[in-house]
Motif scaffolding. Structure first.
Motif, PDB file in Angstrom:
ATOM      1  N   ILE A  41     -12.484  43.559  19.405  1.00 26.85           N
ATOM      2  CA  ILE A  41     -13.832  43.063  19.690  1.00 26.85           C
ATOM      3  C   ILE A  41     -13.770  42.049  20.830  1.00 26.85           C
ATOM      4  O   ILE A  41     -14.608  42.065  21.743  1.00 26.85           O
ATOM      5  N   GLY A  42     -12.758  41.182  20.800  1.00 24.08           N
ATOM      6  CA  GLY A  42     -12.594  40.191  21.861  1.00 24.08           C
ATOM      7  C   GLY A  42     -12.319  40.814  23.215  1.00 24.08           C
ATOM      8  O   GLY A  42     -12.792  40.325  24.242  1.00 24.08           O
ATOM      9  N   LEU A  43     -11.546  41.895  23.227  1.00 23.98           N
ATOM     10  CA  LEU A  43     -11.271  42.576  24.485  1.00 23.98           C
ATOM     11  C   LEU A  43     -12.552  43.174  25.060  1.00 23.98           C
ATOM     12  O   LEU A  43     -12.776  43.153  26.273  1.00 23.98           O
ATOM     13  N   THR A  44     -13.406  43.696  24.185  1.00 30.15           N
ATOM     14  CA  THR A  44     -14.708  44.205  24.627  1.00 30.15           C
ATOM     15  C   THR A  44     -15.525  43.094  25.265  1.00 30.15           C
ATOM     16  O   THR A  44     -16.142  43.276  26.324  1.00 30.15           O
ATOM     17  N   ALA A  45     -15.516  41.913  24.628  1.00 26.98           N
ATOM     18  CA  ALA A  45     -16.246  40.774  25.187  1.00 26.98           C
ATOM     19  C   ALA A  45     -15.643  40.328  26.513  1.00 26.98           C
ATOM     20  O   ALA A  45     -16.366  39.939  27.441  1.00 26.98           O
ATOM     21  N   ALA A  46     -14.306  40.394  26.618  1.00 28.48           N
ATOM     22  CA  ALA A  46     -13.654  40.013  27.875  1.00 28.48           C
ATOM     23  C   ALA A  46     -14.049  40.952  29.006  1.00 28.48           C
ATOM     24  O   ALA A  46     -14.164  40.522  30.162  1.00 28.48           O
ATOM     25  N   CYS A  47     -14.248  42.227  28.700  1.00 25.09           N
ATOM     26  CA  CYS A  47     -14.683  43.191  29.716  1.00 25.09           C
ATOM     27  C   CYS A  47     -16.047  42.809  30.286  1.00 25.09           C
ATOM     28  O   CYS A  47     -16.372  43.150  31.427  1.00 25.09           O
ATOM     29  N   LEU A  48     -16.839  42.106  29.483  1.00 25.28           N
ATOM     30  CA  LEU A  48     -18.155  41.666  29.936  1.00 25.28           C
ATOM     31  C   LEU A  48     -18.130  40.204  30.382  1.00 25.28           C
ATOM     32  O   LEU A  48     -19.168  39.639  30.723  1.00 25.28           O
ATOM     33  N   GLY A  49     -16.931  39.613  30.383  1.00 28.19           N
ATOM     34  CA  GLY A  49     -16.794  38.208  30.742  1.00 28.19           C
ATOM     35  C   GLY A  49     -16.116  38.022  32.080  1.00 28.19           C
ATOM     36  O   GLY A  49     -16.304  38.810  33.010  1.00 28.19           O
ATOM     37  N   ARG A  50     -15.257  37.002  32.162  1.00 31.42           N
ATOM     38  CA  ARG A  50     -14.695  36.605  33.454  1.00 31.42           C
ATOM     39  C   ARG A  50     -13.677  37.590  33.992  1.00 31.42           C
ATOM     40  O   ARG A  50     -13.474  37.696  35.189  1.00 31.42           O
ATOM     41  N   GLY A  51     -12.972  38.291  33.115  1.00 29.38           N
ATOM     42  CA  GLY A  51     -11.953  39.208  33.597  1.00 29.38           C
ATOM     43  C   GLY A  51     -10.940  39.525  32.528  1.00 29.38           C
ATOM     44  O   GLY A  51     -11.115  39.191  31.355  1.00 29.38           O
ATOM     45  N   LEU A 141     -15.697  46.029  44.325  1.00 25.62           N
ATOM     46  CA  LEU A 141     -15.619  45.476  42.972  1.00 25.62           C
ATOM     47  C   LEU A 141     -14.162  45.249  42.569  1.00 25.62           C
ATOM     48  O   LEU A 141     -13.313  46.096  42.808  1.00 25.62           O
ATOM     49  N   GLU A 142     -13.893  44.112  41.955  1.00 26.29           N
ATOM     50  CA  GLU A 142     -12.551  43.820  41.483  1.00 26.29           C
ATOM     51  C   GLU A 142     -12.235  44.665  40.256  1.00 26.29           C
ATOM     52  O   GLU A 142     -13.041  44.758  39.334  1.00 26.29           O
ATOM     53  N   LYS A 143     -11.051  45.261  40.232  1.00 23.36           N
ATOM     54  CA  LYS A 143     -10.721  46.191  39.162  1.00 23.36           C
ATOM     55  C   LYS A 143     -10.275  45.520  37.872  1.00 23.36           C
ATOM     56  O   LYS A 143     -10.160  46.170  36.838  1.00 23.36           O
ATOM     57  N   HIS A 144     -10.013  44.211  37.910  1.00 26.07           N
ATOM     58  CA  HIS A 144      -9.666  43.521  36.670  1.00 26.07           C
ATOM     59  C   HIS A 144     -10.850  42.745  36.113  1.00 26.07           C
ATOM     60  O   HIS A 144     -10.715  42.005  35.147  1.00 26.07           O
ATOM     61  N   ARG A 145     -12.037  42.918  36.712  1.00 26.15           N
ATOM     62  CA  ARG A 145     -13.270  42.317  36.211  1.00 26.15           C
ATOM     63  C   ARG A 145     -14.305  43.389  35.994  1.00 26.15           C
ATOM     64  O   ARG A 145     -14.430  44.336  36.771  1.00 26.15           O
ATOM     65  N   GLY A 146     -15.072  43.252  34.917  1.00 23.12           N
ATOM     66  CA  GLY A 146     -16.122  44.210  34.631  1.00 23.12           C
ATOM     67  C   GLY A 146     -17.260  44.124  35.630  1.00 23.12           C
ATOM     68  O   GLY A 146     -17.482  43.089  36.263  1.00 23.12           O
ATOM     69  N   ILE A 147     -17.987  45.214  35.751  1.00 19.77           N
ATOM     70  CA  ILE A 147     -19.103  45.245  36.695  1.00 19.77           C
ATOM     71  C   ILE A 147     -20.157  44.206  36.345  1.00 19.77           C
ATOM     72  O   ILE A 147     -20.672  43.505  37.221  1.00 19.77           O
ATOM     73  N   TRP A 148     -20.484  44.092  35.058  1.00 22.60           N
ATOM     74  CA  TRP A 148     -21.606  43.229  34.686  1.00 22.60           C
ATOM     75  C   TRP A 148     -21.384  41.796  35.131  1.00 22.60           C
ATOM     76  O   TRP A 148     -22.293  41.146  35.644  1.00 22.60           O
ATOM     77  N   ARG A 170     -19.904  35.868  25.009  1.00 26.16           N
ATOM     78  CA  ARG A 170     -19.395  34.553  24.597  1.00 26.16           C
ATOM     79  C   ARG A 170     -18.562  34.631  23.316  1.00 26.16           C
ATOM     80  O   ARG A 170     -18.058  33.612  22.841  1.00 26.16           O
ATOM     81  N   TYR A 171     -18.404  35.803  22.777  1.00 24.39           N
ATOM     82  CA  TYR A 171     -17.603  35.983  21.559  1.00 24.39           C
ATOM     83  C   TYR A 171     -16.203  35.409  21.748  1.00 24.39           C
ATOM     84  O   TYR A 171     -15.558  35.620  22.782  1.00 24.39           O
ATOM     85  N   VAL A 172     -15.737  34.693  20.726  1.00 21.45           N
ATOM     86  CA  VAL A 172     -14.367  34.183  20.707  1.00 21.45           C
ATOM     87  C   VAL A 172     -13.819  34.304  19.293  1.00 21.45           C
ATOM     88  O   VAL A 172     -14.572  34.461  18.330  1.00 21.45           O
ATOM     89  N   ILE A 173     -12.506  34.213  19.186  1.00 23.22           N
ATOM     90  CA  ILE A 173     -11.838  34.201  17.888  1.00 23.22           C
ATOM     91  C   ILE A 173     -11.378  32.776  17.614  1.00 23.22           C
ATOM     92  O   ILE A 173     -10.457  32.269  18.267  1.00 23.22           O
ATOM     93  N   PHE A 174     -12.010  32.115  16.669  1.00 18.33           N
ATOM     94  CA  PHE A 174     -11.603  30.773  16.290  1.00 18.33           C
ATOM     95  C   PHE A 174     -10.454  30.845  15.288  1.00 18.33           C
ATOM     96  O   PHE A 174     -10.501  31.617  14.317  1.00 18.33           O
ATOM     97  N   SER A 175      -9.425  30.057  15.528  1.00 18.63           N
ATOM     98  CA  SER A 175      -8.292  29.964  14.597  1.00 18.63           C
ATOM     99  C   SER A 175      -7.819  28.515  14.589  1.00 18.63           C
ATOM    100  O   SER A 175      -6.850  28.165  15.270  1.00 18.63           O
ATOM    101  N   PRO A 176      -8.521  27.654  13.866  1.00 19.14           N
ATOM    102  CA  PRO A 176      -8.213  26.216  13.882  1.00 19.14           C
ATOM    103  C   PRO A 176      -6.791  25.922  13.432  1.00 19.14           C
ATOM    104  O   PRO A 176      -6.270  26.578  12.530  1.00 19.14           O
ATOM    105  N   GLN A 177      -6.187  24.951  14.098  1.00 18.86           N
ATOM    106  CA  GLN A 177      -4.810  24.549  13.783  1.00 18.86           C
ATOM    107  C   GLN A 177      -4.785  23.058  13.469  1.00 18.86           C
ATOM    108  O   GLN A 177      -5.452  22.253  14.121  1.00 18.86           O
TER     109      GLN A 177
END
Length: 427
Positions: A41-51, A141-148, A170-177
């Protein structure tokens, strides 16, 4: 809201389709792939994020892994050239991406991607270099960044698509330490209000208290009302009181005489709790001296209800540092916040949450007859592929029939009795 996700050739997930609710819990044995699902799920969000660089996926909470190791690798199967994700969101918005990598390339790159609203293409590109739909500079278009992410500020996209992608990206995986929560380590906050592991907790608490206080004053004056935003924040603040010893929390400048030497920056503000059992001159405990469970509940309250928090997120190990009763109470609060936020479209409050847990009492908060609440049992099949099967009553079975079939046992007891196949880690 992410409604469906099909993942192909990502880590231990060879080919898996999932249909989500508003709150989703993944249970199962160690090493079965629960965290891999959160990362897909995070990788999907990254495709729509910065890269897709290490720092980009790291900001999402994914483990930093060489791109070649992100693709599935099983015995007696050909090594794949690409991995693929196919996501369906609310309002008929869909997104598909195929990603490629090689041992000589340090980055994941887009092989192809496409977005649609209903049946209408919004944007897309292929590995052949075909012109991206609606984009005149596809060749740049940069190939390591999504079009959106590259066109959202300059192209007129359908509002519904922009809203869905903006929220989900903006999805993230929280894992408090513990070391970050206790301020023994400091770090960067990439996604406000608080870092993935608890970095920047004092700043998040301070802004939380400011907003909560404003809504509380509105409630008391009766000139206006904090409304459901106040309810969400107030109930999430109540999480801190559940262990039974704290009566207040806040931030203040550390007192060197009363603060552990292990605090990373004793010159900055730190979080404190007030202990009702201690002498009034010594009843303020720093995060270093406080209960780990209480710290975790404060962190959970922040990410659940802070106005700046992502509306879609994952919390890995929701039972972290909590006893069985507190685990159930926290999950109950998550379910309530998500329900309120979706029903009333509040400014505060998560809209969709993904959880993992090894504590059976986390199940007791769930109503398997409520389609917005979903539990998935994650296990590995005989080939080692991760599979996730929704735990639900047989179609047509009533609540009373279910209760009779389970001999009146709650879900945690059914899990412990070994009557949920795969939940205890058995293949």
């Amino acid at each position: 809201m992410l409604e469906r996700l099909k993942v192909t050739r990502f880590k231990s997930i060879r080919d898996q389709s999932l249909e989500f609710g508003k709150v989703n819990l993944f249970i199962g044995g160690n090493g079965t792939g629960k965290s891999n699902i959160l990362e897909a799920i995070g990788l999907t969000a990254a495709c729509l994020g910065r890269g897709l660089g290490d720092s980009d996926i790291g900001r999402k909470g994914l483990r930093i892994t060489p791109p070649e190791l992100m693709k599935s690798s099983f015995k007696n199967e050909d090594l794949p050239k690409t991995l693929k994700i196919e996501a369906s969101f609310c309002d008929q918005v869909s997104y598909t991406a195929a990603l490629q990598s090689s041992e000589s390339d340090p980055l994941l790159r887009f092989f192809s991607e496409a977005a649609k609203h209903g049946k209408m293409p919004v944007f897309g590109r292929s590995h052949r270099g075909a012109r991206a739909t609606g984009v005149t500079h596809a060749d740049r278009l940069e190939k390591h960044r999504g079009i959106w992410d590259q066109i959202k500020a300059t192209y007129d996209l359908p509002d519904v698509v922009a809203d869905v992608f903006s929220e989900f990206s903006r999805y993230v995986i929280f894992s408090p330490q513990t070391d970050f929560l206790r301020a023994k380590q400091s770090g960067r906050v990439d996604v406000p209000p608080v870092g993935l592991h608890g970095e920047g907790l004092p700043t998040a608490v301070r802004s939380f208290l400011k907003e909560w206080g404003k809504l509380k004053r509105a409630e008391r004056r009766k000139e206006g009302s904090g409304g459901n935003d106040y309810v969400v924040m107030d109930e999430c603040a109540d999480l801190v009181w559940l262990p039974g010893w704290a009566t207040a929390f806040g931030t203040h400048r550390a007192n060197p005489l009363l603060t552990s030497r292990e605090v990373a920056d004793s010159t900055s503000d730190i979080v404190f709790f007030r202990d009702k059992f201690m002498h009034s001159k010594r009843n303020e405990l720093s995060v270093y001296d406080s209960s780990e469970g209480t710290l975790f509940l404060l962190f959970a309250g922040i990410i659940l209800s802070h106005p700046e928090a992502p509306k879609v997120f994952a919390l890995d190990n929701v039972d972290n540092a909590l006893n069985p009763k507190l685990t159930r109470q926290l999950v109950e609060q998550i379910l309530r916040v998500v329900s309120l936020a979706n029903e009333h479209e509040t400014k505060c409050g998560a809209r969709q949450v993904f959880l993992t847990s090894h504590n059976p009492t986390s199940l007791d908060a769930f109503d398997l007859f409520d389609d917005t609440q979903r539990v998935f049992v994650v296990r590995r099949n005989e080939k080692g592929h991760t599979t996730a099967v929704r735990l639900e009553p047989p179609k047509g079975m009533s609540r009373e029939d279910w209760r009779l079939a389970m001999n009146g046992r709650n879900l945690s007891q059914i899990w412990l009795d070994g009557d949920i196949p795969g939940a205890l880690g058995d293949l």
